[in-house]
Motif scaffolding. Structure first.
Motif, PDB file in Angstrom:
ATOM      1  N   GLN A  44       1.482   1.780   5.430  1.00 60.93           N
ATOM      2  CA  GLN A  44       1.092   0.846   6.497  1.00 60.93           C
ATOM      3  C   GLN A  44       1.810  -0.490   6.403  1.00 60.93           C
ATOM      4  O   GLN A  44       1.920  -1.206   7.385  1.00 60.93           O
ATOM      5  CB  GLN A  44      -0.425   0.640   6.471  1.00 60.93           C
ATOM      6  CG  GLN A  44      -1.161   1.850   7.005  1.00 60.93           C
ATOM      7  CD  GLN A  44      -2.647   1.636   7.035  1.00 60.93           C
ATOM      8  OE1 GLN A  44      -3.249   1.273   6.020  1.00 60.93           O
ATOM      9  NE2 GLN A  44      -3.258   1.861   8.171  1.00 60.93           N
ATOM     10  N   ASP A  96       0.823  -1.211   0.000  1.00 61.58           N
ATOM     11  CA  ASP A  96       0.000   0.000   0.000  1.00 61.58           C
ATOM     12  C   ASP A  96       0.857   1.262   0.000  1.00 61.58           C
ATOM     13  O   ASP A  96       1.933   1.291   0.589  1.00 61.58           O
ATOM     14  CB  ASP A  96      -0.916   0.028   1.232  1.00 61.58           C
ATOM     15  CG  ASP A  96      -2.203  -0.744   1.001  1.00 61.58           C
ATOM     16  OD1 ASP A  96      -2.389  -1.246  -0.128  1.00 61.58           O
ATOM     17  OD2 ASP A  96      -3.012  -0.842   1.940  1.00 61.58           O
ATOM     18  N   ARG A 121      -1.462   4.608   9.830  1.00 61.10           N
ATOM     19  CA  ARG A 121      -1.340   5.382   8.607  1.00 61.10           C
ATOM     20  C   ARG A 121      -0.267   6.459   8.759  1.00 61.10           C
ATOM     21  O   ARG A 121      -0.219   7.166   9.746  1.00 61.10           O
ATOM     22  CB  ARG A 121      -2.659   6.074   8.272  1.00 61.10           C
ATOM     23  CG  ARG A 121      -3.751   5.127   7.837  1.00 61.10           C
ATOM     24  CD  ARG A 121      -4.954   5.909   7.376  1.00 61.10           C
ATOM     25  NE  ARG A 121      -4.688   6.605   6.119  1.00 61.10           N
ATOM     26  CZ  ARG A 121      -4.828   6.063   4.931  1.00 61.10           C
ATOM     27  NH1 ARG A 121      -5.220   4.828   4.816  1.00 61.10           N
ATOM     28  NH2 ARG A 121      -4.575   6.749   3.846  1.00 61.10           N
ATOM     29  N   ASP A 145       0.174   4.011   1.469  1.00 68.61           N
ATOM     30  CA  ASP A 145      -0.015   4.860   2.645  1.00 68.61           C
ATOM     31  C   ASP A 145       1.001   4.571   3.746  1.00 68.61           C
ATOM     32  O   ASP A 145       0.934   5.157   4.820  1.00 68.61           O
ATOM     33  CB  ASP A 145      -1.447   4.728   3.188  1.00 68.61           C
ATOM     34  CG  ASP A 145      -1.784   3.297   3.586  1.00 68.61           C
ATOM     35  OD1 ASP A 145      -0.903   2.425   3.505  1.00 68.61           O
ATOM     36  OD2 ASP A 145      -2.940   3.054   3.978  1.00 68.61           O
TER      37      ASP A 145
END
Ligand SMILES: Nc1nc2c(ncn2[C@@H]2O[C@H](COP(=O)(O)OP(=O)(O)OP(=O)(O)O)[C@@H](O)[C@H]2O)c(=O)[nH]1
Ligand SMILES: [Mg+2]
Lengths: 116, 261
Positions: free
Chosen positions: B111, B107, B222, B109
């Motif tokens: 994470q 991902d 996040r 973001d």
């Protein structure tokens, strides 16, 4: 009270709608995202048709005394309106995206032409 | 046509020897992740400098594409938002057409910690699995991953249902931290669910008789941006996913015919 024949016909027709929608999803002709409202329509109408006292009570709340199945029509029309409105937003989005795609393609073709 | 040859010699000795011999790509979906995408790419490079990084910019309205390109990634910029499924599948198509042997999905973001990729890749490199999923819950230990109660319940419920259906214990059906071999890439390039894809994809993998394994990973909070999962959407999520799974069970041709999108 709703005539029994109306309840039976209504329940069968609504249930067939549910089955048709499920089959369309299975055969990949309808995406889940666009099937949910149709499914809700079918399920709510099936329940309202089959559950006769419920329909009676709701008709009572709405002041419909003479002919409770009128509530079925009203609910059906409301759902169809919701589906249509939803599809209008979907079509609007699709046409926006289509314009964007065509523009990007034109720019890309021009760039490709220039590069050669 | 290949975009470039992986520079195998650039890899330092810390990189797994089995990795150095194959073409490998990281697929990073990103929607408005300009604050975290650069670091994700750097960390992917730190894990393996020979890993090609492809960021799929899913119609971001911030500087995601610029930040990704500046960090040295290849950027596939979608003209408008396709949703996570369509975005990730773009990456799988790329990996398939460019003949990559192995793909990882991380991902944008921040994470997913690229330092844990070794663990996620291991079963694929050993040839024990076609698809490996990094699971937040596989270790059985209380995980550092925090989320709302309703969301944890949802994840649990889906995991239980999917486990029943596929006949193998899966603990995290919503994880996008994955590694795939050529078979896995080919399947997802051909057929991948549109929105909220991971759960359905898990069932699909088993129906195609591919081998899926989970490995425990830790996920971080996040790094920036905000989560797409809101209360109303999670209801839609559950209904849509359950519907798709159950209707999918009645499909005989599990592979769609070409063009029947
Ligand atoms: N939500 C969302 N994410 C997208 C989309 N396209 C790409 N992404 C990327 O997909 C990744 C996962 O999205 P998240 O919203 O973080 O979903 P999540 O990790 O399951 O949820 P959180 O735990 O709340 O972060 C991120 O890197 C996004 O940038 C999209 O259309 N919607
Ligand atoms: Mg996330």
């Amino acid at each position: 009270m709703t005539p029994l024949s109306v309840s039976i016909a209504g329940a069968i027709a609504s249930f067939v709608l549910v089955l048709v929608v499920l089959e369309l999803i299975r055969s990949r002709r309808l995406r889940e995202r666009y099937a949910l409202l149709w499914l809700a329509t079918g399920i709510v109408l099936t329940v309202l048709s089959a559950w006769r006292e419920g329909l009676n009570t709701i008709a009572g709340w709405l002041g419909v005394r003479s002919y409770p199945p009128a509530v079925l029509f009203a609910v059906g029309i409301l759902f169809i309106l919701a589906v249509l409105l939803h599809y209008s937003t979907v079509i609007s989005r699709l046409s926006d995206q289509n314009v964007l795609l065509a523009q990007r393609l034109a720019l890309l073709e021009q760039e490709l032409h220039e590069a050669n | 046509m290949r975009v470039s040859e992986t520079v195998a010699t650039a890899a330092p000795p810390t990189v797994d020897a089995r990795l150095r011999e194959i073409r490998r790509v990281a697929i990073v979906p990103a929607l408005n992740e300009e604050h975290s995408i650069g670091r994700v790419i750097d960390e992917l490079r730190a894990f393996d400098p020979g890993l090609d990084v492809v960021v799929v910019d899913d119609g971001s309205v911030d500087g995601t594409s610029r930040a990704a390109a500046a960090a040295g990634a290849r950027v596939l910029r979608l003209p408008f938002n396709l949703g996570i499924g369509g975005a990730v599948q773009t990456g799988f198509r790329f990996a398939f057409e460019q003949d990559y042997d192995v793909a990882v999905r991380v991902d944008g973001d921040g994470q997913h910690d690229p330092a844990q990729l070794g663990r996620v890749l291991e079963p694929v490199l050993r040839g024990d699995a076609d698809i490996v999923v990094g699971s937040r819950f596989a270790s059985g230990l209380p995980s550092g991953y925090r989320s709302s109660r309703s969301r944890r319940i949802g994840i649990r419920l889906l995991a239980a249902i999917v486990s029943r259906i596929v006949g193998q214990r899966v603990t995290d059906t919503t994880s996008g931290f994955q590694a795939l071999n050529r078979e896995g890439i080919a399947l997802f390039a051909r057929d991948y669910p549109h929105d909220y894809p991971e759960v359905e994809a898990t069932v699909m993998v088993f129906r195609h008789r591919l081998r899926l394994l989970e490995v425990p990973v830790e996920m971080r909070e996040r790094g920036g941006g905000r989560s797409s999962i809101t209360a109303l959407r999670s209801i839609y999520y559950m209904v849509k996913v359950l519907l798709a799974i159950f209707v999918g069970l009645f499909r005989r041709d599990v592979v769609p015919r070409e063009g029947s999108e």
